[in-house]
Design a protein around this motif. Structure first.
Motif, PDB file in Angstrom:
ATOM      1  N   SER A  12    -104.504 -11.877 -61.287  1.00  0.00           N
ATOM      2  CA  SER A  12    -104.038 -10.930 -60.264  1.00  0.00           C
ATOM      3  C   SER A  12    -104.389 -11.410 -58.861  1.00  0.00           C
ATOM      4  N   GLU A  13    -105.592 -11.954 -58.694  1.00  0.00           N
ATOM      5  CA  GLU A  13    -105.974 -12.493 -57.385  1.00  0.00           C
ATOM      6  C   GLU A  13    -105.122 -13.697 -57.022  1.00  0.00           C
ATOM      7  N   LEU A  14    -104.823 -14.518 -58.007  1.00  0.00           N
ATOM      8  CA  LEU A  14    -103.972 -15.677 -57.764  1.00  0.00           C
ATOM      9  C   LEU A  14    -102.545 -15.232 -57.435  1.00  0.00           C
ATOM     10  N   PHE A  15    -102.095 -14.148 -58.062  1.00  0.00           N
ATOM     11  CA  PHE A  15    -100.753 -13.617 -57.822  1.00  0.00           C
ATOM     12  C   PHE A  15    -100.638 -13.116 -56.381  1.00  0.00           C
ATOM     13  N   ARG A  16    -101.633 -12.389 -55.920  1.00  0.00           N
ATOM     14  CA  ARG A  16    -101.606 -11.837 -54.562  1.00  0.00           C
ATOM     15  C   ARG A  16    -101.688 -12.936 -53.507  1.00  0.00           C
ATOM     16  N   ALA A  17    -102.388 -14.010 -53.842  1.00  0.00           N
ATOM     17  CA  ALA A  17    -102.575 -15.084 -52.856  1.00  0.00           C
ATOM     18  C   ALA A  17    -101.369 -16.005 -52.761  1.00  0.00           C
ATOM     19  N   ASP A  18    -100.508 -15.978 -53.741  1.00  0.00           N
ATOM     20  CA  ASP A  18     -99.362 -16.892 -53.748  1.00  0.00           C
ATOM     21  C   ASP A  18     -98.220 -16.286 -52.940  1.00  0.00           C
ATOM     22  N   GLY A  19     -97.813 -17.000 -51.903  1.00  0.00           N
ATOM     23  CA  GLY A  19     -96.729 -16.495 -51.068  1.00  0.00           C
ATOM     24  C   GLY A  19     -95.389 -17.092 -51.424  1.00  0.00           C
ATOM     25  N   GLY A  20     -95.381 -18.268 -52.026  1.00  0.00           N
ATOM     26  CA  GLY A  20     -94.117 -18.938 -52.327  1.00  0.00           C
ATOM     27  C   GLY A  20     -93.421 -18.454 -53.579  1.00  0.00           C
ATOM     28  N   GLY A  21     -94.160 -17.877 -54.485  1.00  0.00           N
ATOM     29  CA  GLY A  21     -93.568 -17.336 -55.702  1.00  0.00           C
ATOM     30  C   GLY A  21     -93.604 -18.275 -56.891  1.00  0.00           C
ATOM     31  N   VAL A  22     -94.020 -19.539 -56.703  1.00  0.00           N
ATOM     32  CA  VAL A  22     -94.053 -20.488 -57.822  1.00  0.00           C
ATOM     33  C   VAL A  22     -95.105 -20.080 -58.837  1.00  0.00           C
ATOM     34  N   LEU A  23     -96.316 -19.804 -58.350  1.00  0.00           N
ATOM     35  CA  LEU A  23     -97.388 -19.391 -59.257  1.00  0.00           C
ATOM     36  C   LEU A  23     -97.123 -18.000 -59.819  1.00  0.00           C
ATOM     37  N   ARG A  24     -96.548 -17.128 -58.986  1.00  0.00           N
ATOM     38  CA  ARG A  24     -96.236 -15.778 -59.459  1.00  0.00           C
ATOM     39  C   ARG A  24     -95.290 -15.829 -60.661  1.00  0.00           C
ATOM     40  N   THR A  25     -94.284 -16.655 -60.557  1.00  0.00           N
ATOM     41  CA  THR A  25     -93.310 -16.751 -61.652  1.00  0.00           C
ATOM     42  C   THR A  25     -93.962 -17.270 -62.925  1.00  0.00           C
ATOM     43  N   ARG A  26     -94.829 -18.254 -62.783  1.00  0.00           N
ATOM     44  CA  ARG A  26     -95.501 -18.798 -63.971  1.00  0.00           C
ATOM     45  C   ARG A  26     -96.438 -17.775 -64.589  1.00  0.00           C
ATOM     46  N   ILE A  27     -97.119 -17.009 -63.763  1.00  0.00           N
ATOM     47  CA  ILE A  27     -98.039 -15.987 -64.281  1.00  0.00           C
ATOM     48  C   ILE A  27     -97.266 -14.894 -65.020  1.00  0.00           C
ATOM     49  N   VAL A  28     -96.193 -14.402 -64.389  1.00  0.00           N
ATOM     50  CA  VAL A  28     -95.397 -13.336 -65.006  1.00  0.00           C
ATOM     51  C   VAL A  28     -94.764 -13.820 -66.311  1.00  0.00           C
ATOM     52  N   THR A  29     -94.286 -15.060 -66.326  1.00  0.00           N
ATOM     53  CA  THR A  29     -93.710 -15.620 -67.554  1.00  0.00           C
ATOM     54  C   THR A  29     -94.747 -15.692 -68.663  1.00  0.00           C
ATOM     55  N   MET A  30     -95.964 -16.100 -68.325  1.00  0.00           N
ATOM     56  CA  MET A  30     -97.023 -16.188 -69.329  1.00  0.00           C
ATOM     57  C   MET A  30     -97.361 -14.801 -69.883  1.00  0.00           C
ATOM     58  N   LEU A  31     -97.432 -13.793 -69.008  1.00  0.00           N
ATOM     59  CA  LEU A  31     -97.731 -12.435 -69.470  1.00  0.00           C
ATOM     60  C   LEU A  31     -96.602 -11.896 -70.352  1.00  0.00           C
ATOM     61  N   TYR A  32     -95.361 -12.157 -69.952  1.00  0.00           N
ATOM     62  CA  TYR A  32     -94.226 -11.702 -70.766  1.00  0.00           C
ATOM     63  C   TYR A  32     -94.257 -12.341 -72.153  1.00  0.00           C
ATOM     64  N   ASP A  33     -94.558 -13.636 -72.209  1.00  0.00           N
ATOM     65  CA  ASP A  33     -94.619 -14.314 -73.513  1.00  0.00           C
ATOM     66  C   ASP A  33     -95.693 -13.710 -74.401  1.00  0.00           C
ATOM     67  N   MET A  34     -96.824 -13.358 -73.834  1.00  0.00           N
ATOM     68  CA  MET A  34     -97.891 -12.769 -74.627  1.00  0.00           C
ATOM     69  C   MET A  34     -97.492 -11.395 -75.162  1.00  0.00           C
ATOM     70  N   ILE A  35     -96.823 -10.586 -74.317  1.00  0.00           N
ATOM     71  CA  ILE A  35     -96.393  -9.251 -74.763  1.00  0.00           C
ATOM     72  C   ILE A  35     -95.347  -9.367 -75.869  1.00  0.00           C
ATOM     73  N   ALA A  36     -94.337 -10.217 -75.641  1.00  0.00           N
ATOM     74  CA  ALA A  36     -93.261 -10.364 -76.628  1.00  0.00           C
ATOM     75  C   ALA A  36     -93.786 -10.942 -77.940  1.00  0.00           C
ATOM     76  N   GLU A  37     -94.735 -11.858 -77.842  1.00  0.00           N
ATOM     77  CA  GLU A  37     -95.307 -12.482 -79.036  1.00  0.00           C
ATOM     78  C   GLU A  37     -96.018 -11.454 -79.909  1.00  0.00           C
ATOM     79  N   LYS A  38     -96.805 -10.599 -79.285  1.00  0.00           N
ATOM     80  CA  LYS A  38     -97.526  -9.570 -80.045  1.00  0.00           C
ATOM     81  C   LYS A  38     -96.556  -8.561 -80.653  1.00  0.00           C
TER      82      LYS A  38
END
Length: 461
Positions: free
Chosen positions: A315-341
């Protein structure tokens, strides 16, 4: 009644005259039969070698100077002058047409029974010429195969056996190495203290290429290479950190054995520590790649990730990222974990699954990801990604919002910014869908985004 002598003499003369005339007629007939006629018939042997007995006087005959033999059938056939017929055939003179006719004899008719005729019908329908052509083609194919074999032998003779090449290379101080030998050599070099940074980067690049194979990645761990890679994460050189994280992520991808070894050696804590510090963006990207590879399909590591404050770090890394590259990777990782479970939980309802799957369902049940997302404020963080101008970023955000809807629905309804963004995005993408339809793309990429927006709006209502 009494006869006179003149009457007796007249009667005697008449009998003598009649006898003489009969004699002349017989001589004439004999002379005719004795002459050679162009149409005279004589008996010949059966061309098929079959000898018949008890045939009529009209059985098969042939001209002495014959040049053609007629093969009779069950029906009467007309004989032409000069034609011959086999012995055993029946010949007759047709009184209506004045022509000779022939057909099979009685014994031959018995031979041509229905059973024999059926056997004859099953015989090859090919003519002798066709059979000759087929035989010729078979011989040509055999000759062609022989030539191909000779050609292969000729090509093989141009190359030398592998063992012979190895012996020659050994004499020239050249060595053919297996993957295991190469990795052992690279790890020994990496463990040396005499290498420059450039040399270490070159070695890490070679290792990253090799560990994409599952066996090589496991061999890396068995040789102690995992500890060397983790030491590279603690390097003061950002380039070594980036390359080490890249090698680690590639080795972890879809490789449970390496995932277990990495968790046992404290790789997860090291990666989270690197994300919490301030390395360059390119290092954080590779570290996120390694974290995602470690957590994927590994509920034990996911539980440790949550218990060690992984969502807070992200979450701290998400807030600090202004370009959206890290945000997209973080959100994708969270989505994969939710869908997997979710997929594992649904599959767990099948009573036919084995015990190992039941154990996986039990382990995933301990991963309280949805509750952690709500508690750490992710219900309001993920919608911020919709502000990006990248269509790919928006798509990933919409998928994550739909996956988080069961626990974030109340916050969605109270988030006016989210509701406004959904209305604006739908209008924008609906125009793009119209453009796609004009170009003939009825179910294009933008139509899929519109479907995601509609699905989310339905849940919110």
């Amino acid at each position: 009644m009494r006869l006179t002598s003149s009457s007796v003499r007249g009667a005697s003369l008449s009998c003598s005259t009649l006898a003489f005339l009969l004699l002349l007629h017989c001589c004439h007939i004999t002379s005719i039969l004795g002459q050679k006629s162009d149409s005279a018939l004589s008996v010949v042997e059966n061309t098929e070698g079959a000898e018949r007995e008890g045939v009529d006087e009209e059985e098969a005959m042939v001209d002495e100077g014959d040049s053609e033999v007629v093969h009779p059938t069950e029906e009467w056939q007309t004989l032409k002058p000069g034609q011959a017929v086999p012995a055993g055939s029946h010949v007759r003179l047709n009184l209506q047409t004045g022509q000779r006719e022939v057909r099979l004899g009685e014994e031959q008719l018995k031979y041509w029974t229905q059973e024999h005729r059926g056997k004859e019908e099953t015989q090859s329908p090919f003519s002798p010429d066709e059979l000759k052509q087929a035989l010729k083609k078979i011989k040509e194919d055999l000759n062609s195969e022989s030539k191909d074999t000779d050609q292969q032998d000729s090509v093989a003779s141009k190359f030398r056996p592998l063992e012979e090449l190895k012996r020659d290379m050994a004499q020239l101080d050249l060595l053919v190495e297996t993957d295991v030998q190469i990795m052992r050599r690279l790890l020994e070099q990496l463990n040396s203290s005499n290498l420059t940074t450039e040399q270490r980067l070159s070695i890490l690049l070679e290792l990253e290429y090799m560990v994409h194979q599952v066996d090589n990645a496991q061999t890396l761990c068995s040789m102690g290479g995992l500890q060397l890679i983790l030491q590279g994460l603690n390097s003061s050189d950002f380039r070594l950190q980036e390359s080490s994280a890249f090698v680690l992520g590639s080795a972890l991808a879809s490789n449970p054995a390496v995932q277990v070894k990495a968790v046992e050696n404290g790789a997860l804590q090291m990666l989270l520590t690197m994300l919490a510090t301030t390395p360059p963006l390119r290092v954080k990207k590779k570290v996120l790649f390694a974290v995602a590879s470690l957590l994927r399909h590994f509920p034990y590591a996911q539980s440790h990730f949550l218990s060690h404050g992984g969502l807070q770090v992200l979450s701290e890394l998400f807030r600090a990222d202004g370009g959206g590259v890290l945000r997209t990777r973080i959100v994708t990782m969270l989505y994969d974990m939710i869908a997997e479970k979710e997929l594992i939980s649904q599959a767990g309802l099948d009573p036919m699954l084995d015990g190992s799957h039941e154990e996986r369902v039990r382990q995933y049940s301990k991963v309280s990801l949805q509750g952690e997302l709500l508690e750490k404020g992710w219900c309001s963080l993920v919608p911020q990604l919709l502000e990006s101008t990248e269509h790919d970023y928006r798509e990933k955000a919409l998928r994550a919002l739909l996956a988080m809807a069961p626990v974030c629905l109340e916050q969605y309804r109270s988030d006016s910014a989210l509701l406004g963004s959904l209305l604006s995005l739908r209008d924008q993408y609906q125009e793009m869908v119209q453009s796609e339809m004009i170009l003939g793309e009825e179910n294009g990429y933008f139509a899929e985004i519109v479907e995601l927006i509609d699905a989310l709006q339905v849940k919110i209502k």
